[in-house]
Design a protein around this motif. Structure first.
Motif, PDB file in Angstrom:
ATOM      1  N   TYR A   4      17.362 -29.409  67.258  1.00  0.00           N
ATOM      2  CA  TYR A   4      18.736 -29.795  67.532  1.00  0.00           C
ATOM      3  C   TYR A   4      18.767 -31.307  67.762  1.00  0.00           C
ATOM      4  O   TYR A   4      17.738 -31.939  67.994  1.00  0.00           O
ATOM      5  N   GLU A   8      24.267 -34.083  69.667  1.00  0.00           N
ATOM      6  CA  GLU A   8      25.000 -32.835  69.493  1.00  0.00           C
ATOM      7  C   GLU A   8      24.980 -32.030  70.789  1.00  0.00           C
ATOM      8  O   GLU A   8      25.986 -31.416  71.178  1.00  0.00           O
ATOM      9  N   LEU A  54      25.318 -24.267  69.232  1.00  0.00           N
ATOM     10  CA  LEU A  54      24.103 -25.084  69.201  1.00  0.00           C
ATOM     11  C   LEU A  54      22.863 -24.223  69.413  1.00  0.00           C
ATOM     12  O   LEU A  54      21.845 -24.383  68.723  1.00  0.00           O
ATOM     13  N   LYS A  57      22.095 -22.358  66.373  1.00  0.00           N
ATOM     14  CA  LYS A  57      21.449 -23.249  65.403  1.00  0.00           C
ATOM     15  C   LYS A  57      19.950 -23.356  65.672  1.00  0.00           C
ATOM     16  O   LYS A  57      19.150 -23.399  64.729  1.00  0.00           O
TER      17      LYS A  57
END
Length: 238
Positions: A4, A8, A54, A57
């Motif tokens: 990540y 973000e 997130l 992800k």
């Protein structure tokens, strides 16, 4: 390898404050709430969505199929002491519960919310782990990876030591002169130490912007939380 982007992550955390403000303005304008305080901004239930995205992800980048990850819908899991509970993010792969994660925020009303958060965190984990032991989670041999992420607002009330009432016994020394921020840090650390959760992330901010996002405890950094997820995915897919 980090799965990540730090910017973000900071943006996802700060969204708690911008979403709260947007929801409060919208709900008041629509006449849905009379309370113009904090509650109007968090009852929409969407302020933690970017953080859930997130974390999803992180799972996907680690190799978990996207269709295995659920948040918003299909997040009910069986319990042992109750029929089922809605977790914030659930990962199910090949009929195995890979992970269940809770996202929590406390952006005010610290005295009212503190004990509730502790009871929720410990109770939810104990309930799910017992359900696993009883074979209610698909019969997988490996215990699921349980995650806990907590965001607290840093202000005068949350950073000031809280007075304790000790009418019969002396409270754990770790809580003596501890602020709400410190109490949440202790909660997150002890949840992992006692193996109720596999990983925990503890984040603070005064809401001033993405740059104000702070992680005061090295052992509770989101990077370590994400690394735990990557490790679990590697184990499952090996």
């Amino acid at each position: 390898m980090k799965h990540y982007d730090q910017e973000e992550f900071r943006a996802a955390i700060h969204y708690c404050w911008t979403a709260r403000q947007d929801a409060r303005v919208r709900q008041i304008a629509e006449g849905l709430v009379e309370d113009v305080g904090l509650r109007a901004g968090v009852t929409s239930g969407k302020h933690l969505d970017p953080l859930a995205a997130l974390v999803a992800k992180v799972f996907i980048d680690a190799g978990m199929p996207e269709q295995a990850i659920h948040y918003g819908v299909n997040v009910e899991l069986p319990g042992f002491y109750r029929s089922e509970k809605q977790w914030d993010l659930v990962v199910v792969h090949d009929k195995e519960l890979v992970a269940a994660i809770e996202f929590k925020s406390m952006l005010g009303s610290y005295g009212n919310n503190m004990n509730n958060r502790v009871e929720e965190a410990t109770g939810n984990a104990a309930d799910l782990l017992e359900a696993f032991e009883e074979g209610l989670l698909g019969g997988n041999a490996r215990a699921p990876w349980l995650g806990y992420v907590f965001i607290i607002q840093e202000d005068k009330r949350s950073t000031t030591p809280v007075r304790l009432n000790q009418p019969h016994f002396v409270t754990d020394r770790a809580f003596q002169d501890a602020s709400y921020v410190r109490r949440i840090e202790l909660l997150c650390r002890r949840l992992v130490q006692k193996r109720l959760y596999s990983g925990a992330s503890f984040v603070c901010s005064d809401g001033g912007g993405p740059e104000a996002v702070r992680e005061p405890a090295d052992d509770l950094r989101f990077s370590k939380f994400a690394a735990g997820i990557v490790g679990k995915v590697g184990e499952v897919l090996a």
